[in-house]
Design an enzyme around this catalytic site. Structure first.
Site, PDB file in Angstrom:
ATOM      1  N   THR A 120      -4.068  -1.108 -30.144  1.00  0.00           N
ATOM      2  CA  THR A 120      -4.884   0.086 -29.915  1.00  0.00           C
ATOM      3  C   THR A 120      -4.099   1.208 -29.252  1.00  0.00           C
ATOM      4  O   THR A 120      -3.161   0.955 -28.478  1.00  0.00           O
ATOM      5  CB  THR A 120      -6.091  -0.275 -29.020  1.00  0.00           C
ATOM      6  OG1 THR A 120      -6.731   0.917 -28.586  1.00  0.00           O
ATOM      7  CG2 THR A 120      -5.672  -1.061 -27.791  1.00  0.00           C
ATOM      8  N   TYR A 144      -9.085  -3.278 -21.325  1.00  0.00           N
ATOM      9  CA  TYR A 144      -9.009  -3.441 -22.777  1.00  0.00           C
ATOM     10  C   TYR A 144      -7.587  -3.116 -23.256  1.00  0.00           C
ATOM     11  O   TYR A 144      -6.937  -3.929 -23.934  1.00  0.00           O
ATOM     12  CB  TYR A 144     -10.040  -2.523 -23.454  1.00  0.00           C
ATOM     13  CG  TYR A 144      -9.857  -2.425 -24.939  1.00  0.00           C
ATOM     14  CD1 TYR A 144      -9.908  -3.563 -25.747  1.00  0.00           C
ATOM     15  CD2 TYR A 144      -9.621  -1.186 -25.544  1.00  0.00           C
ATOM     16  CE1 TYR A 144      -9.721  -3.467 -27.118  1.00  0.00           C
ATOM     17  CE2 TYR A 144      -9.443  -1.087 -26.905  1.00  0.00           C
ATOM     18  CZ  TYR A 144      -9.488  -2.222 -27.689  1.00  0.00           C
ATOM     19  OH  TYR A 144      -9.303  -2.125 -29.038  1.00  0.00           O
TER      20      TYR A 144
END
Ligand code: UDP
Length: 330
Positions: A120, A144
């Site tokens: 990501t 995350y």
């Protein structure tokens, strides 16, 4: 079976994984979905066999590798909410990092060495409005992003010592849905901007809350680079072929290079659906970066990736179509 190219798809019952299974099927692969259904949907598994299992379940993973003999792994399964990750770091480290380590060890033990990983842009973190390419330093701003960066590091070590071959995709903001509405985006609870706005438009929520209007951006709201899920999964098929062709392990950003603010996305949703979007301005969401825009051409020049649907109106209209036509049984 001889001649059938089988691929293990973790998270194949989730939003991006289910679209990837459709693309794999269309390209002659058989996707084996491995998913614990914690955030995915049984109904979303339409393009190949399904095994319900957890990434942490090494025995079950070993059985799946020996039964299906996949030639590669596409690893989508993860918890992926920035806000939640800030509140529950342990959950993110255990599920994402420990789970991925278990999967990687099982793949290596089975001799399945082609590995495509969903990383990501959150691994980059906030970098003062620079465009981000694959060589930008990684300073994740939330658990995350940290968990995904840690998995990238595990993959690096297994490349060096175990002969693993990896394609790592760093996604920017994924949006839209299958225009044929066989699969789509369905999270519970939903936190992502476009589906939340569409829920508001349909009257399923009273209003949109814009998370922060005092960022250092042209209109004060966060800027993101949105990519259509159908384009994104096409890149995965190319990544798989890249590894099949014996090309070296590589990192690719997947974004368009164009940033849109929250206000621009909201306005565009109103235009595409021709409906008003009630909203109010709220505080910043903890862990949000002000600007995340991909500056990379690498996926286009090296992989031959050609995003075709990643315009804001097309992503919103495909998401809207899914909102109106498609659904899974909860
Ligand atoms: N956002 C918002 N209101 C919402 C949902 C999202 O203002 O109800 C903002 C969010 O704070 C971020 C942007 O929209 O600035 C994109 O958020 P999303 O959760 O879709 O993706 P992320 O960038 O966190 O991966």
């Amino acid at each position: 079976m001889h001649g059938v190219k089988t691929v293990l798809v973790t998270g194949g019952a989730g939003y991006i994984g289910s679209h990837a299974c459709k693309a794999l099927r269309a390209n002659g692969y058989t996707p084996i979905t491995y998913d614990n259904l914690s955030t995915g949907w049984r109904d979303a598994v339409k393009f190949g066999p399904f095994v319900q299992g957890d990434l942490a379940d090494r025995e079950k993973l070993d059985r799946v590798f020996s039964e299906y003999r996949p030639q590669a792994v596409l690893h989508f399964a993860a918890l992926s909410q920035v806000g939640e990750s800030f509140e529950k770091p342990g959950l993110y480290w255990r599920n994402n990092v420990v789970g991925s380590l278990t999967l990687i060890e099982a793949a290596v033990a089975a001799g399945c060495l082609d590995f495509v990983f969903s990383s990501t842009c959150a691994t980059y973190g906030d970098q003062d409005n620079v465009v981000l390419d694959e060589n930008s330093p990684q300073h994740p701003a939330n658990s995350y992003g940290s968990s995904k960066r840690a998995i990238e590091e595990i993959l690096r070590d297994f490349r060096q010592t175990e002969g693993l071959k990896t394609v790592i995709f760093r996604y920017f903001n994924v949006a839209g849905a299958d225009p044929e509405t066989e699969v789509g985006e369905f999270h519970q609870p939903e936190t992502h901007l476009i589906p939340v706005v569409l829920d508001v438009i349909r009257g399923r929520r009273p209003e949109l809350v814009i998370n922060g209007t005092d960022y250092d951006t042209p209109d004060g709201t966060c800027v993101r680079d949105y990519v259509h899920v159908m384009d994104l999964v096409e890149a995965h098929v190319l990544g798989l072929k890249w590894l099949e062709g014996g090309k070296p392990s590589r990192v690719f950003n997947l974004g368009t290079g164009h940033g849109f603010s929250v206000r621009e996305v909201v306005d565009q949703c109103g235009l595409v659906t021709n409906r008003p979007v009630p909203f109010r301005e709220g505080p910043r969401r903890v862990g949000d970066c002000s600007v995340l825009v991909s500056g990379s051409e690498r996926a286009k020049t090296e992989l031959g990736w050609a995003p075709r649907r990643s315009t804001l109106p097309e992503m919103i209209s495909d998401a809207w179509k899914w909102h109106l036509d498609g659904h899974y049984e909860a």
